[in-house]
Design a protein around this motif. Sequence first.
Motif, mmCIF file in Angstrom:
data_model
loop_
_atom_site.group_PDB
_atom_site.id
_atom_site.type_symbol
_atom_site.label_atom_id
_atom_site.label_comp_id
_atom_site.label_asym_id
_atom_site.label_seq_id
_atom_site.Cartn_x
_atom_site.Cartn_y
_atom_site.Cartn_z
ATOM 1 N N ALA A 1 0.696 -1.119 -0.007
ATOM 2 C CA ALA A 1 0.033 0.099 -0.073
ATOM 3 C C ALA A 1 0.817 1.252 0.042
ATOM 4 O O ALA A 1 0.527 2.222 -0.678
ATOM 5 N N ASP A 2 1.906 1.256 0.651
ATOM 6 C CA ASP A 2 2.815 2.382 0.661
ATOM 7 C C ASP A 2 4.080 2.126 -0.303
ATOM 8 O O ASP A 2 4.850 3.214 -0.399
ATOM 9 N N THR B 1 5.515 2.000 -9.449
ATOM 10 C CA THR B 1 6.287 0.800 -10.085
ATOM 11 C C THR B 1 6.304 -0.258 -9.247
ATOM 12 O O THR B 1 6.204 -1.498 -9.727
ATOM 13 N N GLU B 2 6.476 -0.102 -7.881
ATOM 14 C CA GLU B 2 6.445 -1.451 -6.762
ATOM 15 C C GLU B 2 5.138 -1.923 -6.814
ATOM 16 O O GLU B 2 5.148 -3.295 -7.060
ATOM 17 N N GLN B 3 4.143 -1.370 -6.775
ATOM 18 C CA GLN B 3 2.858 -1.971 -6.698
ATOM 19 C C GLN B 3 2.527 -2.575 -8.105
ATOM 20 O O GLN B 3 1.987 -3.731 -8.292
ATOM 21 N N ALA B 4 2.868 -1.988 -9.315
ATOM 22 C CA ALA B 4 2.528 -2.772 -10.631
ATOM 23 C C ALA B 4 3.377 -3.861 -10.692
ATOM 24 O O ALA B 4 3.026 -4.812 -11.106
ATOM 25 N N GLN B 5 4.689 -4.090 -10.075
ATOM 26 C CA GLN B 5 5.431 -5.221 -10.310
ATOM 27 C C GLN B 5 4.941 -6.450 -9.426
ATOM 28 O O GLN B 5 4.800 -7.438 -9.429
ATOM 29 N N PRO C 1 -14.534 8.270 -8.872
ATOM 30 C CA PRO C 1 -13.831 7.059 -8.966
ATOM 31 C C PRO C 1 -12.898 7.171 -7.869
ATOM 32 O O PRO C 1 -12.813 8.167 -6.804
ATOM 33 N N ALA C 2 -12.459 5.954 -7.251
ATOM 34 C CA ALA C 2 -11.556 5.961 -6.219
ATOM 35 C C ALA C 2 -10.385 6.765 -6.313
ATOM 36 O O ALA C 2 -9.794 7.143 -7.356
ATOM 37 N N ALA C 3 -10.063 7.681 -5.117
ATOM 38 C CA ALA C 3 -9.221 8.363 -5.065
ATOM 39 C C ALA C 3 -7.611 7.922 -5.140
ATOM 40 O O ALA C 3 -6.940 8.453 -5.829
ATOM 41 N N SER C 4 -7.503 6.734 -4.744
ATOM 42 C CA SER C 4 -6.370 6.245 -4.485
ATOM 43 C C SER C 4 -5.791 5.509 -5.630
ATOM 44 O O SER C 4 -4.412 5.220 -5.842
ATOM 45 N N GLY C 5 -6.569 4.889 -6.561
ATOM 46 C CA GLY C 5 -6.345 4.262 -7.599
ATOM 47 C C GLY C 5 -5.698 3.049 -7.396
ATOM 48 O O GLY C 5 -4.784 2.368 -8.275
ATOM 49 N N ARG C 6 -5.831 2.346 -6.242
ATOM 50 C CA ARG C 6 -5.337 1.172 -5.821
ATOM 51 C C ARG C 6 -5.610 -0.002 -6.643
ATOM 52 O O ARG C 6 -6.499 -0.263 -7.433
ATOM 53 N N PHE C 7 -4.783 -0.946 -6.762
ATOM 54 C CA PHE C 7 -4.930 -2.220 -7.471
ATOM 55 C C PHE C 7 -5.767 -3.173 -6.973
ATOM 56 O O PHE C 7 -5.584 -3.290 -5.536
#
Length: 198
Positions: A80-81, A85-89, A175-181
């Motif tokens: 989450a933090d 790039t790290e999240q996409a990986q 839409p979600a503000a965070s755009g999280r996966f």
Amino acid sequence: MQTLTTSGFQETPLAPDTVARFTPGTNPPPRQRRGPGRGLEITVVMQNRGLPEAGDAVLTPPRDLLADPGTYADAIRVPADGTETEQAQAVRTRRDLATRRFLELREATENGDPEPPTAFQRAAADLVRPRPDAWERQWREGVHGAAEATRAQLDALRGKDDAHPTAARVFATGPAASGRFGTCGRPAVRPGVWPPVM
């Protein structure tokens, strides 16, 4: 869209305006696409106020990563933090793990061996077994509440009480503000933000 159930492997062609519905126990969720797919936009609608996003959907990583809830959570975690790039990986890594195992399960099914898919479903059920109480609260506050409101409205109409339309309201959210996966991509709306109205 490639899916695997105890009935076997299935490929469902996707084209504009196709509605493909699948029930719990279908794996994996619709992330296996074949063919060009260019310009095809897929909208995933989840039942029960987003329970699949709340952990009801279990990805298909290797068997050893299904050993216990902590091991599985570590295997599919998106930091989450972390940076974008790290999240996409992390998402690509868990996708690749799940895809490899899905292909193994598909091969077993096509070779007439139902045990690996059945073992996966047992392991998935064991992983989520501690969570139904929390999910029941989510269901009661969401779709169950909406269904009960509909029942009350039908009873009111039968009793010649037509006052409920005076409480009509319109709800919308951005839409979600965070755009999280999420499980199936990036949710456009946070799970559970809609009021329990239908």
